[in-house]
Design a protein around this motif. Structure first.
Motif, short mmCIF file in Angstrom:
data_model
loop_
_atom_site.label_atom_id
_atom_site.label_comp_id
_atom_site.label_asym_id
_atom_site.label_seq_id
_atom_site.Cartn_x
_atom_site.Cartn_y
_atom_site.Cartn_z
N THR A 335 -22.23 -77.82 -14.54
CA THR A 335 -21.58 -78.35 -13.62
C THR A 335 -20.56 -77.67 -13.18
O THR A 335 -20.38 -76.46 -13.55
CB THR A 335 -20.82 -79.72 -14.16
OG1 THR A 335 -20.31 -80.42 -13.27
CG2 THR A 335 -19.67 -79.45 -15.20
N ASP A 336 -19.83 -77.90 -12.04
CA ASP A 336 -18.59 -77.42 -11.53
C ASP A 336 -17.41 -78.28 -11.48
O ASP A 336 -17.63 -79.34 -11.36
CB ASP A 336 -18.74 -76.94 -9.91
CG ASP A 336 -19.87 -75.96 -9.42
OD1 ASP A 336 -20.38 -75.36 -10.49
OD2 ASP A 336 -20.21 -76.04 -8.36
N ILE A 337 -16.23 -77.70 -12.03
CA ILE A 337 -15.07 -78.52 -12.39
C ILE A 337 -13.64 -77.71 -11.65
O ILE A 337 -13.74 -76.51 -11.84
CB ILE A 337 -14.82 -78.73 -13.59
CG1 ILE A 337 -16.00 -79.80 -14.44
CG2 ILE A 337 -13.38 -79.74 -13.78
CD1 ILE A 337 -15.75 -79.92 -15.73
N ILE A 338 -12.99 -78.45 -10.93
CA ILE A 338 -11.85 -78.10 -10.20
C ILE A 338 -10.77 -78.61 -10.99
O ILE A 338 -10.52 -79.72 -11.37
CB ILE A 338 -11.63 -78.29 -8.67
CG1 ILE A 338 -12.82 -77.80 -8.01
CG2 ILE A 338 -10.31 -77.92 -8.38
CD1 ILE A 338 -12.96 -77.98 -6.54
N VAL A 339 -10.00 -77.75 -11.40
CA VAL A 339 -8.58 -78.15 -12.08
C VAL A 339 -7.25 -78.02 -11.36
O VAL A 339 -7.27 -76.88 -10.91
CB VAL A 339 -8.22 -77.18 -13.60
CG1 VAL A 339 -6.88 -77.74 -14.23
CG2 VAL A 339 -9.47 -77.53 -14.54
N GLY A 340 -6.48 -79.07 -11.13
CA GLY A 340 -5.00 -78.97 -10.35
C GLY A 340 -5.24 -79.32 -8.89
O GLY A 340 -4.67 -78.77 -8.41
N PHE A 365 -19.01 -74.11 -14.78
CA PHE A 365 -18.19 -73.20 -13.87
C PHE A 365 -16.89 -74.14 -13.55
O PHE A 365 -16.87 -75.02 -12.84
CB PHE A 365 -18.67 -73.12 -12.52
CG PHE A 365 -20.17 -72.26 -12.86
CD1 PHE A 365 -20.33 -70.77 -12.98
CD2 PHE A 365 -21.06 -72.83 -12.68
CE1 PHE A 365 -21.57 -70.21 -13.14
CE2 PHE A 365 -22.80 -72.35 -12.72
CZ PHE A 365 -22.58 -70.86 -12.98
N THR A 366 -15.75 -73.43 -14.14
CA THR A 366 -14.38 -74.00 -14.23
C THR A 366 -13.68 -73.48 -13.28
O THR A 366 -13.54 -72.04 -13.43
CB THR A 366 -13.99 -74.50 -15.47
OG1 THR A 366 -14.00 -72.92 -16.14
CG2 THR A 366 -14.64 -75.32 -16.26
N PHE A 367 -12.92 -73.97 -12.28
CA PHE A 367 -12.20 -73.40 -11.16
C PHE A 367 -10.64 -73.88 -11.21
O PHE A 367 -10.60 -74.97 -11.55
CB PHE A 367 -12.61 -73.40 -9.91
CG PHE A 367 -14.14 -73.04 -9.76
CD1 PHE A 367 -14.48 -71.65 -9.92
CD2 PHE A 367 -15.12 -73.84 -9.64
CE1 PHE A 367 -15.75 -71.25 -9.79
CE2 PHE A 367 -16.49 -73.36 -9.64
CZ PHE A 367 -16.69 -72.06 -9.84
N GLN A 368 -9.72 -72.95 -11.14
CA GLN A 368 -8.28 -73.44 -10.81
C GLN A 368 -8.34 -73.60 -9.28
O GLN A 368 -8.68 -73.09 -8.51
CB GLN A 368 -7.42 -72.36 -11.13
CG GLN A 368 -7.23 -72.04 -12.54
CD GLN A 368 -6.35 -71.49 -13.01
OE1 GLN A 368 -5.12 -71.15 -12.41
NE2 GLN A 368 -6.43 -70.99 -14.32
N TYR A 369 -8.15 -74.83 -9.00
CA TYR A 369 -7.78 -75.34 -7.25
C TYR A 369 -7.06 -74.21 -6.64
O TYR A 369 -5.98 -73.68 -6.99
CB TYR A 369 -6.76 -76.42 -7.19
CG TYR A 369 -6.70 -76.84 -5.79
CD1 TYR A 369 -7.79 -77.28 -4.76
CD2 TYR A 369 -5.57 -76.61 -5.22
CE1 TYR A 369 -7.51 -77.47 -3.60
CE2 TYR A 369 -5.23 -77.08 -3.83
CZ TYR A 369 -6.17 -77.35 -3.22
OH TYR A 369 -6.01 -77.41 -1.77
N PRO A 385 1.94 -77.64 -9.98
CA PRO A 385 2.45 -76.40 -10.41
C PRO A 385 1.47 -75.53 -10.88
O PRO A 385 0.82 -76.17 -12.05
CB PRO A 385 3.64 -76.80 -10.94
CG PRO A 385 4.14 -78.06 -10.83
CD PRO A 385 2.73 -78.90 -10.43
N HIS A 386 1.45 -74.25 -10.67
CA HIS A 386 0.69 -73.34 -11.34
C HIS A 386 0.65 -73.17 -12.84
O HIS A 386 -0.50 -73.23 -13.56
CB HIS A 386 1.06 -71.91 -10.75
CG HIS A 386 0.01 -70.87 -11.38
ND1 HIS A 386 -1.24 -70.66 -10.67
CD2 HIS A 386 0.34 -69.76 -12.15
CE1 HIS A 386 -1.88 -69.79 -11.41
NE2 HIS A 386 -0.88 -69.13 -12.14
N ASP A 387 1.82 -73.37 -13.60
CA ASP A 387 1.82 -73.64 -14.90
C ASP A 387 1.07 -74.75 -15.49
O ASP A 387 0.36 -74.59 -16.57
CB ASP A 387 3.14 -73.10 -15.47
CG ASP A 387 4.29 -74.35 -15.00
OD1 ASP A 387 3.95 -74.80 -13.79
OD2 ASP A 387 5.12 -74.75 -15.76
N VAL A 388 1.22 -75.67 -14.77
CA VAL A 388 0.51 -76.91 -15.27
C VAL A 388 -0.88 -76.82 -15.22
O VAL A 388 -1.77 -77.22 -16.02
CB VAL A 388 0.97 -78.18 -14.56
CG1 VAL A 388 0.20 -79.66 -14.83
CG2 VAL A 388 2.56 -78.42 -14.72
#
Ligand code: SAH
Ligand code: SF4
Ligand code: F3S
Length: 484
Positions: A335-340, A365-369, A385-388
């Motif tokens: 899968t692909d997942i976007i966090v944030g 595949f995991t990605f930060q937005y 926020p980036h740290d979250v």
């Protein structure tokens, strides 16, 4: 916006440019007393890999020889990706590095193509900060690369060719030099109409357009006759395929699987909205279709999925995943997942973790937005926020790494057929390949199975049975028990 189908007759100008370039490079080779080389640096997805094989095909016909890696060459092409900011940063970093090369050799040509060229700010930045780049052209006009290359040679000014049209050019009209001798990448459709609110791809790759099924099957038959063992049907939304006479993806998938010379039929990337029970049935009934489904989730929260403009909810997604697990019991789901994504709360994120657990993804595949200027989400309020984001990303990774490891552990003790991809990058005596379920396997060849005179690399494209002995976080170890 119109979609223009390019025919053989439209390519006379390109063919003329190609023969002129052949002469030019041959003269350059005599002048320099050595062969003339090219290097293509490919970023991004398999669609870009496929485009690079076409650029290679054209450069090969002009008489150039490929050099790989970071090696300097007479023609350097950057085939770029715009999907996340870090992909873009890599290009700008690498463009800076080739500046010195260009200074020492005035015949050197530097080109930039790919998805980044469809974002006007990028083209502007290349013009201003990297004026020594000779040509910039977009993915829709790849077939005209020889024309642009010819026109750029000897010019002081940077040549920029970006179109607002979408072209469809059949693969049979472009020479292709395939990277792997066993694997053929076969795009069956181009573009995307979905406009997920975070995503740049619809802007970069234009509207959906599908090849004629007759052209696809002709290519598949040729590939089979040439000895390709694996075929990878490609499209940004491969299962949104719509043929000229109403044909749909199941027909293309079946047509490929019917070709018995193919040991592996793979496809990428499928959109959950278009994964029908029929597709899963077909996957379970042909032994040469991979038992692996790439099913990009993006988020496990219905609220976020809606904001993302993904037209399915958590329940629909789980239904598809469970049906696949039931019908293809030894199969794998990635899968692909976007966090944030903007507005994602802790509760939304927990929803994602729950779906990940329930689906037990074999890989992800995991990605930060990443904000993509020009997309709808870029201007949404509540950017996280980036740290979250990094904290959530860490939790997701921990869970997913555990699931991937378990998926590899479940293989230990079994014996399965592997398509050998070549030598492992870390140990020259170890081969690497994949199972039908797309698990990555590194394995040894016992002395008695070695073919005298064959080096590890010569096994590329062969099939063998491997007994799995040990699981690692991202791969399985094993030993060959039979070479086929
Ligand atoms: N067409 C495919 C995905 C192509 S892009 C599909 O819809 O499944 C590959 C992946 O990149 C996406 O699935 C998504 O997870 C990720 N992606 C796209 N845009 C992104 C962004 N702005 N920030 C972070 N990840 C993104
Ligand atoms: Fe991007 Fe969505 Fe299209 Fe995939 S379906 S390419 S994520 S817009
Ligand atoms: Fe990147 Fe373009 Fe593919 S943006 S992911 S190379 S379609």
């Amino acid at each position: 916006m119109a979609i223009i189908k390019v025919g053989k007759g439209d390519l006379r100008g390109r063919d003329k440019a190609m023969s002129e370039l052949k002469e030019y490079f041959s003269a350059l080779s005599s002048r320099k007393g050595r062969e003339i080389t090219y290097n293509i640096r490919t970023y991004g997805c398999q669609l870009n890999e496929s485009d690079s094989e076409k650029l290679s095909g054209m450069l090969d016909q002009m008489g150039l020889t490929e050099v790989t890696g970071d090696a300097s060459a007479d023609v350097i092409i950057f085939n770029t990706c715009a999907v996340r900011e870090n992909a873009e940063d890599r290009l700008f970093g690498n463009l800076g590095i080739v500046k010195a090369d260009k200074k020492t050799d005035k015949d050197k040509i530097i080109g930039v193509c790919g998805c980044m060229t469809k974002v006007p700010e990028n083209v502007e930045k290349i013009r201003k900060s990297f004026p020594y780049v000779d040509l910039v052209f977009d993915p829709q006009q790849l077939h005209l690369f020889p024309v642009y290359l010819r026109d750029a040679i000897g010019k002081k000014k940077q040549l920029v060719n970006i179109t607002s049209e979408d072209y469809i050019v059949d693969d049979s009209l472009v020479p292709i030099l395939r990277k792997r001798k066993f694997r053929a990448l076969v795009p069956i459709m181009y573009g995307c109409n979905n406009f997920c609110t975070y995503c740049i791809v619809p802007y970069a790759r234009g509207r959906e357009r599908s090849r004629d099924i007759s052209e696809i099957t002709e290519e598949l038959n040729t590939l089979a006759a040439q000895g390709y063992k694996e075929v990878m049907l490609l499209g940004q939304n491969v299962n949104s395929y719509k043929g000229t006479n109403g044909e749909r993806f199941p027909e293309v998938l079946k047509a490929a699987a019917e070709i018995k010379e193919f040991n592996r039929v793979r496809f990428m990337s499928s959109h959950p909205k278009d994964v029908s029970d029929e597709i899963i049935e077909i996957m379970s009934s042909y032994s040469n279709i991979e038992t692996h489904l790439h099913l990009p989730l993006q988020s496990g929260s219905d609220r976020i999925l809606k904001l993302m403009n993904r037209p399915y909810n958590r329940e629909d997604y789980l239904k598809t995943a469970h049906y696949f697990r039931q019908r293809v019991p030894d199969g794998a789901i990635s899968t692909d997942i976007i966090v944030g994504f903007p507005g994602e709360t802790e509760e939304d994120f927990k929803g994602t973790l729950e779906v990940v657990k329930e689906c037990a993804f074999d890989s992800a595949f995991t990605f930060q937005y990443s904000i993509r200027p020009g997309t709808k989400a870029a201007t949404m309020e509540d950017q996280v926020p980036h740290d979250v984001v990094t904290e959530r990303f860490g939790r997701l990774l921990e869970l997913q790494n555990d699931l991937a490891f378990k998926s590899n552990q479940a293989k230990v003790g079994k014996t399965e057929e592997i398509l050998i991809e070549g030598q492992s990058s870390t140990a020259p005596d170890i081969l690497t390949g994949r199972t039908l379920s797309n698990h990555l396997v590194n394995f040894t060849i016992p002395e008695e199975l070695r073919v005298p005179g064959k080096s590890a690399d010569d096994y590329e494209g062969m099939l063998c049975d491997v007994e799995f002995t040990h699981a690692r976080p991202y791969s399985v170890d094993g030993k060959m028990v039979k070479l086929k």
